[in-house]
Structures are given as structure tokens and as C-alpha cells.
Design a protein around this motif. Structure first.
Motif, mmCIF file in Angstrom:
data_model
loop_
_atom_site.group_PDB
_atom_site.id
_atom_site.type_symbol
_atom_site.label_atom_id
_atom_site.label_comp_id
_atom_site.label_asym_id
_atom_site.label_seq_id
_atom_site.Cartn_x
_atom_site.Cartn_y
_atom_site.Cartn_z
ATOM 1 N N LYS A 137 0.833 -1.212 0.000
ATOM 2 C CA LYS A 137 0.000 0.000 0.000
ATOM 3 C C LYS A 137 0.864 1.256 0.000
ATOM 4 N N ASP A 138 1.859 1.307 0.876
ATOM 5 C CA ASP A 138 2.717 2.489 0.973
ATOM 6 C C ASP A 138 3.632 2.627 -0.240
ATOM 7 N N LEU A 139 4.076 1.489 -0.789
ATOM 8 C CA LEU A 139 4.939 1.538 -1.966
ATOM 9 C C LEU A 139 4.215 2.163 -3.154
ATOM 10 N N ALA A 140 2.900 1.998 -3.197
ATOM 11 C CA ALA A 140 2.108 2.564 -4.289
ATOM 12 C C ALA A 140 2.223 4.085 -4.346
ATOM 13 N N GLN A 141 2.474 4.713 -3.204
ATOM 14 C CA GLN A 141 2.624 6.162 -3.151
ATOM 15 C C GLN A 141 4.054 6.598 -3.488
ATOM 16 N N ILE A 142 5.000 5.682 -3.330
ATOM 17 C CA ILE A 142 6.413 6.030 -3.495
ATOM 18 C C ILE A 142 6.952 5.595 -4.859
ATOM 19 N N SER A 143 6.627 4.392 -5.251
ATOM 20 C CA SER A 143 7.167 3.830 -6.490
ATOM 21 C C SER A 143 6.086 3.006 -7.189
ATOM 22 N N PRO A 144 5.089 3.685 -7.779
ATOM 23 C CA PRO A 144 3.934 2.971 -8.337
ATOM 24 C C PRO A 144 4.258 2.118 -9.560
ATOM 25 N N ASN A 145 5.323 2.449 -10.276
ATOM 26 C CA ASN A 145 5.646 1.711 -11.498
ATOM 27 C C ASN A 145 6.600 0.556 -11.220
ATOM 28 N N THR A 146 6.166 -0.325 -10.334
ATOM 29 C CA THR A 146 6.991 -1.460 -9.915
ATOM 30 C C THR A 146 6.257 -2.767 -10.201
ATOM 31 N N LEU A 147 6.974 -3.728 -10.753
ATOM 32 C CA LEU A 147 6.415 -5.065 -10.958
ATOM 33 C C LEU A 147 6.686 -5.890 -9.703
ATOM 34 N N ILE A 148 5.632 -6.491 -9.144
ATOM 35 C CA ILE A 148 5.759 -7.305 -7.937
ATOM 36 C C ILE A 148 5.651 -8.785 -8.306
ATOM 37 N N VAL A 149 6.677 -9.544 -7.932
ATOM 38 C CA VAL A 149 6.771 -10.967 -8.269
ATOM 39 C C VAL A 149 6.680 -11.793 -7.001
ATOM 40 N N ALA A 278 20.770 -9.775 4.831
ATOM 41 C CA ALA A 278 19.631 -8.955 4.397
ATOM 42 C C ALA A 278 19.662 -7.655 5.181
ATOM 43 N N SER A 279 19.230 -6.590 4.526
ATOM 44 C CA SER A 279 19.142 -5.300 5.210
ATOM 45 C C SER A 279 17.799 -5.196 5.919
ATOM 46 N N LEU A 280 17.834 -4.641 7.118
ATOM 47 C CA LEU A 280 16.605 -4.479 7.894
ATOM 48 C C LEU A 280 15.774 -3.339 7.323
ATOM 49 N N ILE A 281 14.495 -3.592 7.114
ATOM 50 C CA ILE A 281 13.558 -2.534 6.748
ATOM 51 C C ILE A 281 12.328 -2.650 7.639
ATOM 52 N N SER A 282 11.688 -1.528 7.874
ATOM 53 C CA SER A 282 10.441 -1.534 8.650
ATOM 54 C C SER A 282 9.313 -0.857 7.898
ATOM 55 N N SER A 283 9.602 -0.406 6.667
ATOM 56 C CA SER A 283 8.571 0.304 5.906
ATOM 57 C C SER A 283 8.955 0.366 4.437
ATOM 58 N N ALA A 284 7.986 0.751 3.615
ATOM 59 C CA ALA A 284 8.256 0.957 2.196
ATOM 60 C C ALA A 284 9.226 2.108 1.994
ATOM 61 N N GLU A 285 9.157 3.097 2.890
ATOM 62 C CA GLU A 285 10.078 4.235 2.811
ATOM 63 C C GLU A 285 11.521 3.787 2.995
ATOM 64 N N ASP A 286 11.749 2.892 3.962
ATOM 65 C CA ASP A 286 13.094 2.348 4.172
ATOM 66 C C ASP A 286 13.611 1.686 2.900
ATOM 67 N N PHE A 287 12.764 0.875 2.308
ATOM 68 C CA PHE A 287 13.146 0.126 1.116
ATOM 69 C C PHE A 287 13.452 1.065 -0.049
ATOM 70 N N ALA A 288 12.540 1.996 -0.317
ATOM 71 C CA ALA A 288 12.726 2.909 -1.451
ATOM 72 C C ALA A 288 13.985 3.747 -1.294
ATOM 73 N N LYS A 289 14.261 4.170 -0.077
ATOM 74 C CA LYS A 289 15.469 4.967 0.172
ATOM 75 C C LYS A 289 16.724 4.137 -0.088
ATOM 76 N N ALA A 290 16.711 2.896 0.366
ATOM 77 C CA ALA A 290 17.873 2.023 0.168
ATOM 78 C C ALA A 290 18.123 1.753 -1.311
ATOM 79 N N MET A 291 17.039 1.667 -2.100
ATOM 80 C CA MET A 291 17.150 1.374 -3.523
ATOM 81 C C MET A 291 17.327 2.630 -4.372
ATOM 82 N N GLY A 292 17.138 3.807 -3.765
ATOM 83 C CA GLY A 292 17.199 5.047 -4.540
ATOM 84 C C GLY A 292 15.993 5.236 -5.424
ATOM 85 N N TRP A 293 14.851 4.744 -4.941
ATOM 86 C CA TRP A 293 13.633 4.770 -5.742
ATOM 87 C C TRP A 293 12.628 5.829 -5.306
ATOM 88 N N GLU A 294 13.057 6.796 -4.533
ATOM 89 C CA GLU A 294 12.105 7.818 -4.117
ATOM 90 C C GLU A 294 11.636 8.582 -5.345
#
Length: 371
Positions: A137-149, A278-294
Motif C-alpha cells: 500500500k505504501d509503496l504505491a505512493q512512493i514507487s507505483p511503477n513497480t512489478l511485484i513478483v 539482508a538489510s533491515l527494513i520496517s517500511s516501504a520508505e526504508d526500502f525505497a530509500k535504500a534502492m534510490g527509488w524515491e
């Protein structure tokens, strides 16, 4: 139906050859078609090829089955993607044990700019299901053009698919059997929805049962076709951890959500984090920041202009033209296809362009113009 499709399927069915051997032959000669056309000369062309293997390649049953499978695919609107097909997942093509052929039914681009895999235990707890849902849900606001597998299995997998459908993501299920069935059958409704908003993908031919070993093979596709693998919940052993291990082997980013130390289905995630696998994440924001996908609001006026770089070569100008049409950037394998340049040449050009401050590299081998 093409010759390469028939030859590629047949090559994968030669008794005693195996995936690694088949890939070695195909890559040595450039195509599955060439392997069979030069069958008798293989011992001279490829080191380690024996006369016994030459004889094994003379296998009419493999060709009969290949033709039968292609007829099934055409009848059921299934694409047969051979290794060098432009629609074959380019990230997966980088892996040494990538399938020679994939069967795909769906409508999304398997080479999307951003691809993630979400995996986890089949015995998901309410905590894990909620984490998965909230993340998507949160990723949809940050990186909507993502394919989820994911793998269409019970627990976290099916939650990832359902949440992706709910929030508008394309989502692909990688199956451990042929496309003549859905397993588990209770996920058929979700799978059908995915055909209109994603798709179903497998290396297995019709009539293949969902046997245990097939799920392990399936996991390498889940890991290999993605930029990153996210483990939501996992016990100390399980398929999700195998996928995480494969991600590490393929040099993919791996992330995990932590859990309480004594929770059975958080032990695997906690171990991945503790051992720096694995890197610890607690949110979609953590993930997007780590990937540079903001996401960034970039106006059309800020798009790079060629006249700012008067010393560009013709090849550099070609790459800029391609990247200007992809605001999120583009993976190097896609650039190779669109520019019609060999990968060693385009790698050198991109390096020079990075040094000039024209492009930058993002996670997953994505190149983007510097705005």
C-alpha cells in the motif's frame, strides 16, 4: 512457432544434459538451433563434449514433445520466451542457471524498470500479512511503477499478489508446474485476475506436477528476475530463505522485516539480518530509500538537453535519446536491445558518460539521466 523455440525446448529435454550443460552448449554456439545443426561437430567446437552427448542429442522424442508443447501454448495464448528473446527477463538472463525457455501468459513487461520479489512463509501470521499489505500500500505512493513478483503460494506470496492487484501494481506469479493448472487451486481466482494485471510465468511444460523439487527451481526465477528480494516472514528453514540465498548468489539486494525474537516465523528474517545477509527494513520508505527509488517531481523543462553536451559522440547521443523516454531510467540489457549495441561497448560508453556527469547508476543496474 519458430525453429529456435522448438530447438530450445528440445535441448532442455535431452536425457542427462541438465540446465547447466544445455546453457553451456547454447552459449558456446550462440543458439539452441546452432547446437543441433552442428551436433556432429560439437566435440571439436566445445571442449568437454563427448560422443555420448552427440548421440543423446539425436532424440526425436524431445522434438515431438517440443512441438506438442508449442501447439498447446499457441492454443492457450501462452508466449514461449527463448533465452535471447527480447521479452525474456533480462535480469534473469544474467544468471548462470537461467532457464533456456520460459512460458508466459499475461500482459505486463517482464523487463519493467523496477522489479521486486516479495516472499515469505506459507504459514503467515496476522503480523506478517499486515506487514505485507501495508508495505505494498505504501509503496504505491512512493514507487507505483513497480512489478511485484511472488510464487502464488499460501501465506505471504498470495498476500503480495492480492495487495498488488488492490493497489494497481502489475504482479507476476512464478509457478512450479505447467500452465495447464493452478496450484493451489484455491488461488485460481487471484491467478485469473493476474492475467489482466500481470501474468503467470513458468519454466515447466504442461503436464508437470507441482513436485517438491520444482518449488526450489521456481525460487531461482523469483530471485533472478528481480532487482531486490523482500522477505516478510520466515521460519528457520523454508523456501523464502532459499530465495534469499539465491538473491545473494545473483548479487541482488535482499531485505527482511524483523520480528520478535521468539516468534517462530520471524526467526528466519532475524537470522538474515543478524548475519548481514539482508538489510533491515520496517517500511516501504526504508526500502525505497535504500534502492534510490524515491519519486521526484521533475518537470519536462528539466530534462537533459543534448546541446548542453556539444562534445557527445553519436553513440552517446543515441543513448541519451533512449533514456530521455524513460524517466525512471533503464536497465543496461534493455539499452542493449534498444540501441543495438553490444553489451561490452555500451558498458564502456555508459562508464564514460558517468564520468562526464551525464548519467548515474541506480540499484539493479538501472541507468538514468542526471537532471
Amino acid at each position: 512457432m519458430t525453429d529456435e523455440q522448438i530447438y530450445a525446448i528440445a535441448l532442455g529435454r535431452i536425457p542427462g544434459l541438465g540446465i547447466a550443460g544445455a546453457c553451456h552448449l547454447m552459449q558456446s554456439l550462440g543458439s539452441a538451433t546452432a547446437v543441433f545443426q552442428h551436433r556432429k561437430e560439437l566435440p571439436q567446437l566445445v571442449s568437454g563434449v563427448s560422443e555420448k552427448l552427440v548421440e543423446a542429442l539425436n532424440c526425436p522424442e524431445a522434438f515431438r514433445r517440443a512441438e506438442e508443447e508449442l501447439e498447446f501454448a499457441e492454443k492457450n495464448l501462452i508466449q514461449c520466451l527463448t533465452f535471447h528473446d527480447e521479452h525474456y527477463p533480462s535480469r534473469l538472463r544474467e544468471c548462470d542457471d537461467a532457464p533456456l525457455v520460459l512460458f508466459y501468459r499475461g500482459n505486463t513487461d517482464l523487463n519493467s524498470i523496477r522489479v521486486i520479489s516479495i516472499v515469505g512463509t506459507r504459514h503467515a501470521t496476522p503480523y506478517g500479512l499486515d506487514l505485507c499489505h501495508s508495505f505494498v500500500k505504501d509503496l504505491a505512493q512512493i514507487s507505483p511503477n513497480t512489478l511485484i513478483v511472488s510464487g502464488l503460494a499460501y501465506g505471504i506470496d498470495i498476500q503480495a499478489h492480492k495487495s498488488a492487484l488492490q493497489y494497481g501494481f502489475p504482479t507476476v506469479g512464478v509457478l512450479a508446474h505447467g500452465l495447464d493448472r493452478i496450484y493451489p487451486s484455491v488461488h485460481r481466482k487471484t491467478a485469473i485476475s493476474m492475467l489482466d494485471q500481470g501474468g503467470l510465468l513458468t519454466e515447466f511444460m504442461s503436464g508437470t506436477n507441482p513436485d517438491r523439487q520444482n518449488f526450489v527451481k521456481r525460487n531461482r526465477i523469483v530471485a533472478g528476475m528481480s532487482d531486490a528480494v523482500i522477505v516478510v516472514e520466515s521460519a528457520q528453514k523454508g523456501g523464502a530463505l532459499i530465495t534469499a540465498e539465491l538473491a545473494e548468489t545473483y548479487h541482488r539486494d535482499c531485505f527482511a522485516f524483523p520480528g520478535r525474537v521468539k516468534d517462530t516465523y520471524s526467526i528466519g528474517c532475524n537470522e538474515l539480518i543478524k548475519n548481514n545477509r539482508a538489510s533491515l527494513i520496517s517500511s516501504a520508505e526504508d526500502f525505497a530509500k535504500a534502492m534510490g527509488w524515491e519519486e521526484k517531481n521533475i518537470s519536462k523543462e528539466t530534462i537533459i538537453q543534448r546541446e548542453l553536451f556539444p562534445d557527445l559522440s553519436e553513440e552517446e547521443s543515441c543513448i541519451i535519446d533512449i533514456l530521455q523516454k524513460a524517466e525512471d531510467g533503464m536497465q543496461i540489457n534493455t539499452l542493449v536491445v534498444k540501441s543495438n549495441m553490444p553489451i561490452n561497448r555500451i558498458s564502456a560508453i555508459l562508464f564514460e558518460m558517468e564520468m562526464k556527469g551525464i548519467v548515474r547508476t541506480l540499484a539493479g543496474g538501472i541507468y538514468r539521466l542526471i537532471q
